[in-house]
Design a protein around this motif. Structure first.
Motif, PDB file in Angstrom:
ATOM      1  N   MET A   1      60.532  30.407  46.797  1.00 60.73           N
ATOM      2  CA  MET A   1      59.626  29.860  47.784  1.00 60.73           C
ATOM      3  C   MET A   1      58.329  30.679  47.838  1.00 60.73           C
ATOM      4  O   MET A   1      57.257  30.111  47.864  1.00 60.73           O
ATOM      5  CB  MET A   1      60.325  29.825  49.144  1.00 60.73           C
ATOM      6  CG  MET A   1      59.463  29.262  50.223  1.00 60.73           C
ATOM      7  SD  MET A   1      58.916  27.619  49.856  1.00 60.73           S
ATOM      8  CE  MET A   1      59.588  26.736  51.187  1.00 60.73           C
ATOM      9  N   ILE A   2      58.461  31.983  47.842  1.00 62.85           N
ATOM     10  CA  ILE A   2      57.270  32.828  47.915  1.00 62.85           C
ATOM     11  C   ILE A   2      56.371  32.597  46.707  1.00 62.85           C
ATOM     12  O   ILE A   2      55.154  32.503  46.813  1.00 62.85           O
ATOM     13  CB  ILE A   2      57.656  34.317  48.024  1.00 62.85           C
ATOM     14  CG1 ILE A   2      58.383  34.571  49.334  1.00 62.85           C
ATOM     15  CG2 ILE A   2      56.432  35.208  47.907  1.00 62.85           C
ATOM     16  CD1 ILE A   2      59.006  35.930  49.431  1.00 62.85           C
ATOM     17  N   GLU A   3      57.008  32.471  45.549  1.00 62.95           N
ATOM     18  CA  GLU A   3      56.243  32.244  44.327  1.00 62.95           C
ATOM     19  C   GLU A   3      55.455  30.936  44.415  1.00 62.95           C
ATOM     20  O   GLU A   3      54.287  30.878  44.004  1.00 62.95           O
ATOM     21  CB  GLU A   3      57.194  32.220  43.137  1.00 62.95           C
ATOM     22  CG  GLU A   3      56.507  32.313  41.813  1.00 62.95           C
ATOM     23  CD  GLU A   3      57.491  32.521  40.682  1.00 62.95           C
ATOM     24  OE1 GLU A   3      57.048  33.005  39.641  1.00 62.95           O
ATOM     25  OE2 GLU A   3      58.684  32.221  40.822  1.00 62.95           O
ATOM     26  N   MET A   4      56.060  29.908  44.948  1.00 61.68           N
ATOM     27  CA  MET A   4      55.369  28.624  45.092  1.00 61.68           C
ATOM     28  C   MET A   4      54.196  28.743  46.061  1.00 61.68           C
ATOM     29  O   MET A   4      53.144  28.145  45.840  1.00 61.68           O
ATOM     30  CB  MET A   4      56.341  27.538  45.563  1.00 61.68           C
ATOM     31  CG  MET A   4      57.397  27.182  44.529  1.00 61.68           C
ATOM     32  SD  MET A   4      56.712  26.655  42.941  1.00 61.68           S
ATOM     33  CE  MET A   4      55.891  25.161  43.400  1.00 61.68           C
ATOM     34  N   SER A  34      61.845  37.563  41.519  1.00 61.49           N
ATOM     35  CA  SER A  34      61.805  36.155  41.136  1.00 61.49           C
ATOM     36  C   SER A  34      62.251  35.910  39.696  1.00 61.49           C
ATOM     37  O   SER A  34      62.740  34.833  39.377  1.00 61.49           O
ATOM     38  CB  SER A  34      60.401  35.586  41.353  1.00 61.49           C
ATOM     39  OG  SER A  34      59.457  36.278  40.550  1.00 61.49           O
ATOM     40  N   HIS A  35      62.067  36.881  38.819  1.00 66.62           N
ATOM     41  CA  HIS A  35      62.439  36.734  37.404  1.00 66.62           C
ATOM     42  C   HIS A  35      63.110  38.018  36.912  1.00 66.62           C
ATOM     43  O   HIS A  35      62.566  38.721  36.052  1.00 66.62           O
ATOM     44  CB  HIS A  35      61.197  36.436  36.559  1.00 66.62           C
ATOM     45  CG  HIS A  35      60.457  35.212  36.990  1.00 66.62           C
ATOM     46  ND1 HIS A  35      60.871  33.943  36.642  1.00 66.62           N
ATOM     47  CD2 HIS A  35      59.359  35.053  37.765  1.00 66.62           C
ATOM     48  CE1 HIS A  35      60.041  33.058  37.170  1.00 66.62           C
ATOM     49  NE2 HIS A  35      59.121  33.708  37.855  1.00 66.62           N
ATOM     50  N   PRO A  36      64.297  38.338  37.429  1.00 63.88           N
ATOM     51  CA  PRO A  36      64.918  39.627  37.105  1.00 63.88           C
ATOM     52  C   PRO A  36      65.211  39.824  35.619  1.00 63.88           C
ATOM     53  O   PRO A  36      65.045  40.930  35.105  1.00 63.88           O
ATOM     54  CB  PRO A  36      66.203  39.641  37.935  1.00 63.88           C
ATOM     55  CG  PRO A  36      66.463  38.226  38.298  1.00 63.88           C
ATOM     56  CD  PRO A  36      65.126  37.545  38.326  1.00 63.88           C
ATOM     57  N   LYS A  37      65.631  38.783  34.908  1.00 62.82           N
ATOM     58  CA  LYS A  37      65.936  38.936  33.482  1.00 62.82           C
ATOM     59  C   LYS A  37      64.664  39.218  32.681  1.00 62.82           C
ATOM     60  O   LYS A  37      64.655  40.070  31.799  1.00 62.82           O
ATOM     61  CB  LYS A  37      66.633  37.695  32.945  1.00 62.82           C
ATOM     62  CG  LYS A  37      68.050  37.539  33.457  1.00 62.82           C
ATOM     63  CD  LYS A  37      68.703  36.310  32.887  1.00 62.82           C
ATOM     64  CE  LYS A  37      70.096  36.136  33.464  1.00 62.82           C
ATOM     65  NZ  LYS A  37      70.729  34.910  32.989  1.00 62.82           N
TER      66      LYS A  37
END
Length: 60
Positions: A1-4, A34-37
């Motif tokens: 949500m924060i990323e959006m 948001s993108h741990p990998k």
């Protein structure tokens, strides 16, 4: 949500008449969550273990 919300704010600022207030610091702080990998892969690429590049430290 924060990323959006950051993307929405970035889109809004593209057409704003006020000066652009970058969200880059917030985006950077959000990456590990948001993108741990992707974050882990990038961190490994930037900070490889000493043995990964063939330059292992020798035991005395």
């Amino acid at each position: 949500m924060i990323e959006m919300l950051l993307i929405k704010d970035h889109s809004r600022m593209k057409t704003a008449t006020t000066s652009y207030d970058s969200t880059h610091p917030q985006q950077f702080r959000l990456l590990p969550v948001s993108h741990p990998k992707d974050w882990a892969a990038a961190a490994d690429a930037l900070n490889p273990n000493p043995g990964d590049d063939g330059q292992e430290t020798k035991k005395r």
